[in-house]
Design an enzyme around this catalytic site. Structure first.
Site, PDB file in Angstrom:
ATOM      1  N   SER A   1       0.858  -1.191   0.000  1.00 42.02           N
ATOM      2  CA  SER A   1       0.000   0.000   0.000  1.00 42.02           C
ATOM      3  C   SER A   1       0.886   1.229   0.000  1.00 42.02           C
ATOM      4  O   SER A   1       2.031   1.176   0.455  1.00 42.02           O
ATOM      5  CB  SER A   1      -0.870   0.014   1.258  1.00 42.02           C
ATOM      6  OG  SER A   1      -1.492   1.264   1.418  1.00 42.02           O
TER       7      SER A   1
ATOM      8  N   TYR B   1      -1.049  -1.282  10.494  1.00 44.26           N
ATOM      9  CA  TYR B   1      -1.344  -1.518   9.075  1.00 44.26           C
ATOM     10  C   TYR B   1      -0.185  -1.027   8.204  1.00 44.26           C
ATOM     11  O   TYR B   1       0.310  -1.766   7.349  1.00 44.26           O
ATOM     12  CB  TYR B   1      -2.655  -0.828   8.670  1.00 44.26           C
ATOM     13  CG  TYR B   1      -2.989  -1.032   7.201  1.00 44.26           C
ATOM     14  CD1 TYR B   1      -3.509  -2.236   6.750  1.00 44.26           C
ATOM     15  CD2 TYR B   1      -2.767  -0.015   6.273  1.00 44.26           C
ATOM     16  CE1 TYR B   1      -3.796  -2.431   5.401  1.00 44.26           C
ATOM     17  CE2 TYR B   1      -3.062  -0.201   4.927  1.00 44.26           C
ATOM     18  CZ  TYR B   1      -3.576  -1.409   4.500  1.00 44.26           C
ATOM     19  OH  TYR B   1      -3.857  -1.605   3.168  1.00 44.26           O
TER      20      TYR B   1
HETATM   21  N1  LIG Z   1      -8.880  -0.490  -0.691  1.00 43.71           N
HETATM   22  C1  LIG Z   1      -7.816   0.290  -0.494  1.00 43.71           C
HETATM   23  O1  LIG Z   1      -7.913   1.535  -0.408  1.00 43.71           O
HETATM   24  C2  LIG Z   1      -6.444  -0.348  -0.431  1.00 43.71           C
HETATM   25  C3  LIG Z   1      -5.324   0.489  -0.580  1.00 43.71           C
HETATM   26  C4  LIG Z   1      -4.063  -0.077  -0.535  1.00 43.71           C
HETATM   27  C5  LIG Z   1      -3.901  -1.429  -0.354  1.00 43.71           C
HETATM   28  N2  LIG Z   1      -5.006  -2.223  -0.196  1.00 43.71           N
HETATM   29  C6  LIG Z   1      -4.789  -3.658   0.006  1.00 43.71           C
HETATM   30  O2  LIG Z   1      -5.455  -4.371  -1.011  1.00 43.71           O
HETATM   31  C7  LIG Z   1      -5.721  -5.704  -0.563  1.00 43.71           C
HETATM   32  C8  LIG Z   1      -7.154  -6.072  -0.913  1.00 43.71           C
HETATM   33  O3  LIG Z   1      -8.028  -5.244  -0.177  1.00 43.71           O
HETATM   34  P1  LIG Z   1      -9.407  -4.700  -0.782  1.00 43.71           P
HETATM   35  O4  LIG Z   1      -9.304  -3.222  -0.828  1.00 43.71           O
HETATM   36  O5  LIG Z   1      -9.766  -5.450  -1.995  1.00 43.71           O
HETATM   37  O6  LIG Z   1     -10.381  -5.055   0.443  1.00 43.71           O
HETATM   38  P2  LIG Z   1     -11.756  -5.900   0.504  1.00 43.71           P
HETATM   39  O7  LIG Z   1     -12.670  -5.489  -0.579  1.00 43.71           O
HETATM   40  O8  LIG Z   1     -12.211  -5.744   1.919  1.00 43.71           O
HETATM   41  O9  LIG Z   1     -11.282  -7.412   0.251  1.00 43.71           O
HETATM   42  C9  LIG Z   1     -10.453  -8.061   1.179  1.00 43.71           C
HETATM   43  C10 LIG Z   1     -10.296  -9.504   0.800  1.00 43.71           C
HETATM   44  O10 LIG Z   1      -9.438 -10.144   1.758  1.00 43.71           O
HETATM   45  C11 LIG Z   1     -10.076 -11.330   2.205  1.00 43.71           C
HETATM   46  N3  LIG Z   1      -9.708 -11.668   3.571  1.00 43.71           N
HETATM   47  C12 LIG Z   1      -9.838 -10.892   4.675  1.00 43.71           C
HETATM   48  N4  LIG Z   1      -9.467 -11.576   5.771  1.00 43.71           N
HETATM   49  C13 LIG Z   1      -9.102 -12.810   5.349  1.00 43.71           C
HETATM   50  C14 LIG Z   1      -8.660 -13.981   6.008  1.00 43.71           C
HETATM   51  N5  LIG Z   1      -8.518 -14.026   7.348  1.00 43.71           N
HETATM   52  N6  LIG Z   1      -8.371 -15.068   5.277  1.00 43.71           N
HETATM   53  C15 LIG Z   1      -8.524 -15.054   3.928  1.00 43.71           C
HETATM   54  N7  LIG Z   1      -8.947 -13.975   3.244  1.00 43.71           N
HETATM   55  C16 LIG Z   1      -9.242 -12.867   3.947  1.00 43.71           C
HETATM   56  C17 LIG Z   1     -11.574 -11.038   2.092  1.00 43.71           C
HETATM   57  O11 LIG Z   1     -12.319 -12.240   1.916  1.00 43.71           O
HETATM   58  P3  LIG Z   1     -13.194 -13.008   3.029  1.00 43.71           P
HETATM   59  O12 LIG Z   1     -13.873 -11.975   3.870  1.00 43.71           O
HETATM   60  O13 LIG Z   1     -14.116 -13.843   2.198  1.00 43.71           O
HETATM   61  O14 LIG Z   1     -12.207 -13.840   3.780  1.00 43.71           O
HETATM   62  C18 LIG Z   1     -11.610 -10.244   0.791  1.00 43.71           C
HETATM   63  O15 LIG Z   1     -11.654 -11.122  -0.312  1.00 43.71           O
HETATM   64  C19 LIG Z   1      -5.417  -5.712   0.938  1.00 43.71           C
HETATM   65  O16 LIG Z   1      -4.163  -6.303   1.157  1.00 43.71           O
HETATM   66  C20 LIG Z   1      -5.360  -4.219   1.299  1.00 43.71           C
HETATM   67  O17 LIG Z   1      -4.537  -3.984   2.415  1.00 43.71           O
HETATM   68  C21 LIG Z   1      -6.270  -1.710  -0.244  1.00 43.71           C
END
Ligand SMILES: NC(=O)c1ccc[n+]([C@@H]2O[C@H](COP(=O)([O-])OP(=O)(O)OC[C@H]3O[C@@H](n4cnc5c(N)ncnc54)[C@H](OP(=O)(O)O)[C@@H]3O)[C@@H](O)[C@H]2O)c1
Length: 238
Positions: free
Chosen positions: A137, A147
């Site tokens: 990130s 985080y």
């Molecule tokens: N959105 C942002 O602004 C942003 C910015 C920078 C980086 N990121 C990074 O991008 C990545 C994806 O995030 P996103 O934004 O797509 O969030 P999201 O829409 O909340 O999706 C998160 C995913 O992670 C899975 N997950 C959460 N806990 C888990 C566990 N214990 N075991 C297995 N899977 C798990 C969830 O699936 P289940 O609930 O089905 O397990 C879901 O598929 C993350 O690493 C986040 O830190 C996001």
């Protein structure tokens, strides 16, 4: 056919990784906790003409992480691309959140990523080809709680790994997204509704540019010019 495993494939960036990979002919293995949503993602991928394996697992549970690692080590069913994407926000300051939540987030975003990278990396090096794409990130640049510390770990770890992998035919890439419209903020209980629209990236943009970078074997990628500038400017600030 080549096969990609995507963690956190049930929502947000993960489901977009699955969509774009399937659109370019990759078979996919989808990993997350929510089996029903994984099945939906798999069905969509099958509709795009590829095979899709549903692999429900909680990456905060070590026995589950080991099952996923075993799948990555299986020489009969090689995985050519691992996308370590699963993650979550804490939503509160370190001392305001309970240690159990902190512990689970560390397990998912750091330990599971490390274990799966080890399993995939060993198998890929033995075959002489493969790619690992780790989702960090822009927060890796800031000092804002566990985080950003976890994401800084992912960033440093992946850059070091990429150097060690030179000449093996295997690459490691770290992507540093800015704010992306996904379920991330709602799940963490973060109200970001006051953020101006220009700070938000589309999942499509982040996934397209990071897959392109992984394909080229680039070590780091920051999707969008505005966040590239933010990264450079923040490195100049005290
Ligand atoms: N959105 C942002 O602004 C942003 C910015 C920078 C980086 N990121 C990074 O991008 C990545 C994806 O995030 P996103 O934004 O797509 O969030 P999201 O829409 O909340 O999706 C998160 C995913 O992670 C899975 N997950 C959460 N806990 C888990 C566990 N214990 N075991 C297995 N899977 C798990 C969830 O699936 P289940 O609930 O089905 O397990 C879901 O598929 C993350 O690493 C986040 O830190 C996001």
């Amino acid at each position: 056919m080549t096969t990609a495993m995507v963690t956190g494939a049930s929502a947000g960036l993960g489901s977009e990784y699955v969509k774009q990979l399937a659109a370019t002919g990759w078979d996919v293995i989808v990993v997350a906790r929510d089996a029903a949503r994984l099945e939906e993602a798999a069905q969509r991928a099958r509709g795009q003409g590829v095979t899709a394996e549903v692999f429900p697992a909680d990456l905060g549970v070590r026995a589950d992480v080991e099952r996923v690692a075993e799948r990555l080590r299986d020489p009969a069913r090689p995985v050519d691309l691992l996308v370590n994407n699963a993650g979550m926000g804490t939503g509160r300051g370190f001392l305001e959140s309970d240690l159990e939540t902190q512990d689970r987030n560390l397990e998912v975003m750091v330990r599971a990523l490390m274990v799966l990278t080890h399993a995939a990396g060993e198998a890929m090096v033995a075959r002489g080809s493969g790619s690992i794409l780790n989702v960090s990130s822009i927060a890796a640049r800031t000092a804002s709680g566990t985080y950003s510390a976890h994401k800084a770990w992912v960033d440093t770890f992946t850059r070091g790994l990429a150097r060690r992998l030179r000449g093996t035919g295997v690459t490691a890439t770290v992507v540093r997204p800015g704010l992306v419209r996904t379920e991330f903020h709602d799940r963490a209980g973060l109200d970001f509704s006051d953020k101006p629209s220009f700070v938000w990236l589309k999942t499509e943009t982040v996934v397209r540019s990071s897959l392109r970078a992984a394909k080229k074997g680039r070590v780091t990628v920051i999707p969008s010019l505005r966040y590239k500038l933010a990264w450079v400017i923040s490195s100049l600030l005290p």
